[in-house]
Design a protein around this motif. Structure first.
Motif, PDB file in Angstrom:
ATOM      1  N   HIS A  15       0.880  -1.145  -0.011  1.00 24.17           N
ATOM      2  CA  HIS A  15       0.001   0.055   0.046  1.00 24.17           C
ATOM      3  C   HIS A  15       0.808   1.208  -0.133  1.00 24.17           C
ATOM      4  CE1 HIS A  15      -4.062  -1.502   0.562  1.00 24.17           C
ATOM      5  NE2 HIS A  15      -3.700  -2.417   1.320  1.00 24.17           N
ATOM      6  N   GLU A  18       2.675   2.075  -3.275  1.00 22.86           N
ATOM      7  CA  GLU A  18       1.525   2.666  -4.134  1.00 22.86           C
ATOM      8  C   GLU A  18       1.285   4.181  -3.888  1.00 22.86           C
ATOM      9  OE1 GLU A  18      -2.220   0.381  -5.873  1.00 22.86           O
ATOM     10  OE2 GLU A  18      -2.340   1.094  -3.980  1.00 22.86           O
ATOM     11  N   GLY A 226      -5.305   0.558   3.579  1.00 25.32           N
ATOM     12  CA  GLY A 226      -4.932   1.638   2.800  1.00 25.32           C
ATOM     13  C   GLY A 226      -5.023   2.939   3.633  1.00 25.32           C
ATOM     14  N   ARG A 230      -1.872   5.950   4.745  1.00 30.54           N
ATOM     15  CA  ARG A 230      -2.022   7.152   4.308  1.00 30.54           C
ATOM     16  C   ARG A 230      -1.581   7.964   5.722  1.00 30.54           C
ATOM     17  NH1 ARG A 230      -6.689   9.294   4.979  1.00 30.54           N
ATOM     18  NH2 ARG A 230      -7.441   7.563   3.907  1.00 30.54           N
TER      19      ARG A 230
END
Length: 329
Positions: A15, A18, A226, A230
């Protein structure tokens, strides 16, 4: 911006790669072993990531990786992260998950990047070990007491305090993310949530009859990986290095997860499809883990986008696609 990610072959590493690539970072990933079976998968999914060989138990390899990557940001996600496995291999867990943090921080310091590299340490809610009764119903916060109940939790606590010590002793920008349980499509099938969603998909397809699990009563604060990754990135964008809890503030039992997962395939009663196996029961279990993300929400502006129902639905849908062959493994 240049970022070095340890544990890039894991759920959070995927994650994070990405996210960083989408932000225009030059990303380096630390991978253990010349013939790591996950190397090909990482290269297939993230051809722009530069892979560097290294091992958290080998300080020389870490120094070399830091020198080659010269990272502006370093995310330490590597660990032996399965709680059940840590009971079977406590010494190895201590070396990798605990002392490995020391080795990596020291590599940053001795290469002269202590004042240049922002360092993220992946701490864990398993360091708490149970409810903090001084905060009934509110969950754990950054200043709550620790009482780890597994070799994994103990090793993570060593790494957590080592990270804080380097921050205070050497003035390094080191932030610790105390993340509660976060799951998703990238989660390994050895973890209970993915074991359930994979099992549900296989039962629907007629490929297995039941799912074997340990205790079903423990409650966890489950979110989507995800969203939490962040939050990791946001911690290193914050002006000062601090510790932050990431959580949903809501708990669900394993039984809740089972009910929600089986409902996705139209099964109302999951009990005929689940068997309890003593092999999966731990010597010491954490009854409930509940987090308080107030600080991260207030200072970082962190918010989660996926709720519990959405998390389970997303995971079951992915595994149904996987079992049917409509998406590649």
């Amino acid at each position: 911006m240049r970022a070095l990610v340890t544990g890039i072959t894991g759920q959070d590493g995927g994650h994070l790669a990405e996210l960083l690539l989408a932000q225009g970072y030059e990303v380096f990933g630390l991978i253990r072993g010349q013939h790591n079976p996950k190397r090909h998968a990482v290269r297939e999914e993230f051809p722009a990531v530069t892979l560097l060989e290294g091992d958290l138990t080998d300080p020389t390899s870490l120094i070399r990786a830091v020198e080659m990557a010269a990272p502006d940001e370093l995310y330490n996600l590597a660990a032996i992260s399965h709680v059940g496995y840590s009971f079977k291999n406590p010494a190895l867990t201590a070396e990798v998950t605990g002392k490995g943090v020391l080795n990596l921080l020291e590599a940053v310091r001795v290469t002269g990047r202590g004042g240049l590299t922002r360092f993220y340490q992946a701490s864990t809610s398993e360091m708490f070990g149970g409810l903090d009764y001084n905060r009934p119903g509110r969950g754990y916060a950054e200043d709550s007491l620790f009482h780890p109940r597994s070799p994994y939790g103990v090793a993570k606590l060593y790494g957590h305090w080592t990270a804080k010590n380097y921050r205070e002793s050497y003035g390094m920008f080191v932030s610790c993310g105390i993340l509660f349980n976060h799951e998703g499509e990238r989660r390994g099938v050895e973890f209970v949530t993915r074991k359930i969603t994979d099992g549900v998909a296989r039962i629907e397809a007629g490929l297995q009859d039941a799912i074997e699990l340990g205790d079903l009563w423990p409650k966890r604060d489950w979110g989507y990986a995800g969203d939490y990754v962040r939050g990791m990135w946001q911690m290193l964008q914050h002006p000062t290095p601090e510790d932050f809890v990431l959580a949903t503030g809501v708990t669900h039992s394993i039984e809740d997860f089972l009910a929600r997962a089986f409902a996705e395939i139209g099964v109302d009663d999951w009990r005929p499809y689940v068997r309890q196996n003593p092999e999966y029961m731990r010597p010491a279990e954490v009854d409930i883990l509940l987090g308080d993300p107030s600080k991260a929400e207030a200072l970082l502006g962190w918010r989660r986008d996926v709720d519990f129902q959405g998390l389970v639905r997303r995971m079951v849908a992915h595994d149904r696609e996987l079992v049917s062959g409509r998406v590649p493994a």
